[in-house]
Structure formats: structure tokens, C-alpha cells
Design a protein around this motif. Sequence first.
Motif, PDB file in Angstrom:
ATOM      1  N   PHE A   1       3.466   2.356  22.518  1.00 20.00           N
ATOM      2  CA  PHE A   1       4.627   2.916  23.544  1.00 20.00           C
ATOM      3  C   PHE A   1       5.965   2.840  22.753  1.00 20.00           C
ATOM      4  CE2 PHE A   1       8.073   0.541  25.754  1.00 20.00           C
ATOM      5  CZ  PHE A   1       8.661   1.739  26.432  1.00 20.00           C
ATOM      6  N   TYR A   2       5.962   1.794  21.770  1.00 20.93           N
ATOM      7  CA  TYR A   2       7.313   1.538  21.118  1.00 20.93           C
ATOM      8  C   TYR A   2       7.449   2.543  19.957  1.00 20.93           C
ATOM      9  CZ  TYR A   2       8.839  -2.609  23.647  1.00 20.93           C
ATOM     10  OH  TYR A   2       9.084  -3.486  24.635  1.00 20.93           O
ATOM     11  N   GLU A   3       6.542   2.845  19.237  1.00 21.80           N
ATOM     12  CA  GLU A   3       6.625   3.800  18.270  1.00 21.80           C
ATOM     13  C   GLU A   3       6.971   5.296  18.949  1.00 21.80           C
ATOM     14  OE1 GLU A   3       3.608   2.955  15.654  1.00 21.80           O
ATOM     15  OE2 GLU A   3       4.514   1.453  14.879  1.00 21.80           O
ATOM     16  N   GLY A   4       6.355   5.486  20.106  1.00 18.85           N
ATOM     17  CA  GLY A   4       6.754   7.009  20.799  1.00 18.85           C
ATOM     18  C   GLY A   4       8.030   6.869  21.259  1.00 18.85           C
TER      19      GLY A   4
ATOM     20  N   ARG B   1      -1.450   8.902  24.906  1.00 15.43           N
ATOM     21  CA  ARG B   1      -0.983   8.547  23.514  1.00 15.43           C
ATOM     22  C   ARG B   1      -1.619   7.062  23.134  1.00 15.43           C
ATOM     23  NH1 ARG B   1       4.249   8.479  22.825  1.00 15.43           N
ATOM     24  NH2 ARG B   1       4.594  10.449  23.798  1.00 15.43           N
ATOM     25  N   PHE B   2      -2.002   6.511  24.274  1.00 16.02           N
ATOM     26  CA  PHE B   2      -2.801   5.414  23.918  1.00 16.02           C
ATOM     27  C   PHE B   2      -4.184   5.288  23.426  1.00 16.02           C
ATOM     28  CE2 PHE B   2       0.108   4.708  27.479  1.00 16.02           C
ATOM     29  CZ  PHE B   2       1.192   3.911  26.690  1.00 16.02           C
ATOM     30  N   GLY B   3      -4.680   6.552  23.482  1.00 13.38           N
ATOM     31  CA  GLY B   3      -6.017   6.831  23.234  1.00 13.38           C
ATOM     32  C   GLY B   3      -6.650   6.438  21.754  1.00 13.38           C
ATOM     33  N   ASP B   4      -5.867   6.940  20.627  1.00 12.67           N
ATOM     34  CA  ASP B   4      -6.374   6.817  19.329  1.00 12.67           C
ATOM     35  C   ASP B   4      -6.026   5.294  18.865  1.00 12.67           C
ATOM     36  OD1 ASP B   4      -7.386   9.047  19.172  1.00 12.67           O
ATOM     37  OD2 ASP B   4      -5.539   9.871  18.256  1.00 12.67           O
ATOM     38  N   PRO B   5      -4.872   4.553  19.220  1.00 11.16           N
ATOM     39  CA  PRO B   5      -4.500   3.314  19.057  1.00 11.16           C
ATOM     40  C   PRO B   5      -5.595   2.307  19.643  1.00 11.16           C
ATOM     41  CG  PRO B   5      -2.533   4.244  19.648  1.00 11.16           C
ATOM     42  CD  PRO B   5      -3.827   5.210  19.758  1.00 11.16           C
TER      43      PRO B   5
ATOM     44  N   MET C   1      -2.812  14.247  25.843  1.00  8.32           N
ATOM     45  CA  MET C   1      -1.530  13.822  25.960  1.00  8.32           C
ATOM     46  C   MET C   1      -1.154  14.098  27.494  1.00  8.32           C
ATOM     47  SD  MET C   1       1.523  12.870  24.505  1.00  8.32           S
ATOM     48  CE  MET C   1       0.569  12.738  23.069  1.00  8.32           C
ATOM     49  N   SER C   2      -0.626  13.068  28.224  1.00 11.38           N
ATOM     50  CA  SER C   2      -0.511  13.219  29.598  1.00 11.38           C
ATOM     51  C   SER C   2       1.102  14.002  29.848  1.00 11.38           C
ATOM     52  CB  SER C   2      -0.323  12.017  30.374  1.00 11.38           C
ATOM     53  OG  SER C   2       0.564  10.880  29.553  1.00 11.38           O
ATOM     54  N   ALA C   3       1.761  14.012  28.709  1.00 12.73           N
ATOM     55  CA  ALA C   3       3.186  14.549  28.859  1.00 12.73           C
ATOM     56  C   ALA C   3       3.155  16.093  29.307  1.00 12.73           C
ATOM     57  CB  ALA C   3       3.917  14.584  27.715  1.00 12.73           C
TER      58      ALA C   3
END
Lengths: 339, 87
Positions: free
Chosen positions: A188-191, A159-163, A1-3
Motif C-alpha cells: 500500500f505505502y509503496e503504491g 497490487r497486494f498479490g505478489d507481495p 490490478m483492481s484499478a
Amino acid sequence: MSARTSAGESNYEYVTARVRSRRAKLFDEDDYRKLLRMGTGEIARFMEESDYEAELNALGSRHSGVDLIENALHRNLANHFDDLLRFADGALYDYIARYLRQFDAWNTKTVLRGLYSDADREAVEVDLIRAGEFSDDRIDRLLSAGSIEEVVTLLEDTRFGDPLADAYDEYEERSLLVPLENAVDRAFYEGLVDGLPNEPDRATQQYVDFLESEIDFRNVRNALRLSRSGTDMDPAAYYIAGGRLFEESEIRSLVGNTDELVARLRESPYGDELEPLPAVGLSGVRVRAREDARGRERPGDRAGQGGRPRRRNDRGRTGDPMTDRPKPAGTQPLSMGEP
Amino acid sequence: MLETIPALTEIVLQEGGGGSAAIPANAAAALAVGLGALGTGIAQRSIGAAAVGAVAEDRDMFVTALIFTALPETLIIIAFVTIFLVG
């Protein structure tokens, strides 16, 4: 996670004061009228005397005309958003970041499209907006990636990793970019509304409403496009949870029945914002963003980027989610498509 | 437990009796000033943050920002008056 997990308390006062001050410097209506009468060269000169001076000077030698203006606007936007993230602490950082991740999604998709269409690095680079949470370093590595698989690996820890990893198999099978792009969008939208407070106070509630309508807009656009294009793609695959307008179960029947879909939109809370146009049908429905609520367009809509609000207008787009596919390489902006 | 309280207050009042209050006047004045200062601090916290933000964007805002930051000082000045009223 980059956050980044930002410590400390939210510093609303400081950030708000800075943002208000910056907003006051945006072009106002008079400027806008003036700009309408100008050519690209004049616009560039006009901008040079405003807040955009630094960006224009930096890019002036490499670009000209529309490209110069567009890149200067992109870069200015990115700088401001970077600043925002730098100022904000605590929960506020999270609130800002979750919205700005759309630029991460945008950049990811642009890189993927670039690779898919064999665009050269330069062409892709100018279309990136370095405003999200991805560091410059990560973006550079994405740009130097030689294959789509490499991009997917590079984004593993985000967060884009798994999808993306899930969608990659489908991409290999059908060699269509759509599953990958859809995966990025959904991530993105679901996050976007994930992990927001359950019982927000009034101010936070407004922000939550704003994010939810963002999801609704995306759902509506996808539904309209799918409905118009009449493809047999599964609408549920494009459905994004978290909005207020549709349930996953109803979207399939709505896409199949355009009139019902339009009627549904008219009854929705957004109904007041819809403007009936003479031609009835899909093209007669204009999905307008609530300008007051937004004030800014998303990256792909071009031209809105100086911070000037522009009407969102879906009228006349014949596209379906497939239009998100890359344009042929070389022919200028990948950013012509919607994110 | 509860029924002993009236008796207890009786004792406390008698002990502290003789006309003098539970808190001496000077201490009360000091408390008032201290609490006033606390209020000022809380008010200035957010005003100061906003003021610095505004000045960082535009140096011309400096004087205005300073005035607004100093406004809550009135609270502590009024609290300060207590000392003279009591003392």
C-alpha cells in the motif's frame, strides 16, 4: 490490478463542490462539545438527527450502543468514499484511489487476522470498511475464504498479490502473521507515491507532500516501536521507501539509538509539531498528525471517523509492529489494533 | 525568402488597398462576438460543473448556483454590443 483506468479529464470543480458541501455537514466544534457530555444512547440519537440517519436506521436493529455508532460511522465513511470514487474522473480518480487503497489494505489485514484467530465471519465483517477499491463481490469472496492461502490466491490480481505470495512462504515457515501484514502495508505505502507526476504543479505538489508525510509517519511509528520494544527484528524489513524523513541506510542505526532518533525527529520538518512533554524519552514525544493537513484519521484509530479530526497520539503505546497481531477471537474488535 | 517579405506585403497592401480593411467591418464584429462566446463557454464550463455539484448536494443552492453560472454571460453581452458599434 483492481484499478479502474478512468478515462476523461479530471473534474476537479464538480468533485470539490460536492466534497465541500459534504464537509459543511460534518459535526462542528459545538456539536463535539455536546457529544462529549452524552452517553452512547444519546450520541446515537443525536446522530440520527444528522447526516447519519440512514445508516443508523439500517443498522439499528442489529447493533446497539458503541457498536451501533461505530458501524454507522464506518458505513457512512465508506459510502462517502465510494461516492468520491464514483464522481471522480481521469487523473483525479487515481489521486483519490491511491489514498483510499488504505482501506483495501485494512480490509485485507482484517480478513487475514480473522482467519488467523478463527474469528467467525460476522465478527470480521463488521470490522471491514468497504471504502477502498475492492468491489463488494471481492470482499464477500474474501470473507468466505476458508484459509489464508485462499485469501492470497484471491488477491492475486491486485497490487497486494505478489507481495502476499512472497510473504506466504515465510508465514508457513514461522506461522506468524507479521510477514503477511507487513507485505500488505508495504504494498500500500509503496503504491502511494508510485507513478505520481515528476514535476507536479503546486496543487499536486501539496498532495504529494501529504502522501509522503503519510509514509514518514508510518516509518516514524515503526521506528519508535522497534526502538522501544528492543527486539532484534531487522528495521529495514519495516522500512517503507518514498518518505522524506529517513533513508533506508540510516534507519538501522537510528532504531538502535533512541536519543538519536528523537533528536532526528526534532530537527525534521515535523519538529515544530512535536510537543515536548515533561517525561523525556519515547513517551515524551508526541507524534501529532498535522491536523489541518489531514482532517481525518486512518481506519484503525477509531473514533476519528465521523470526519472529526482527532489528534494522533502515539504516547504510551508500548507496542512494536508485533502489536498488529490479531486479538484473540471473539473479543470484539480486531480494529482495536492499528492497521 | 526573408528578403521577399517586404515586397510581398507591399503587394498585399496594394491589392487590398482602396481604403477597405483586410477584414470587412461586419465580419470583424461577428468575430468579436464569436470570440466572446468562446470565453463565456470556457468560464461556464468549470462554474457549471461546480454548480451542478453543489446543487446535487443541496437543492437550496439552486438559485445561487444559477446566478453564478450566468455571470460569465456578461462577456458575451458586452461582445454583442460590438455589432451595434460597428454596424
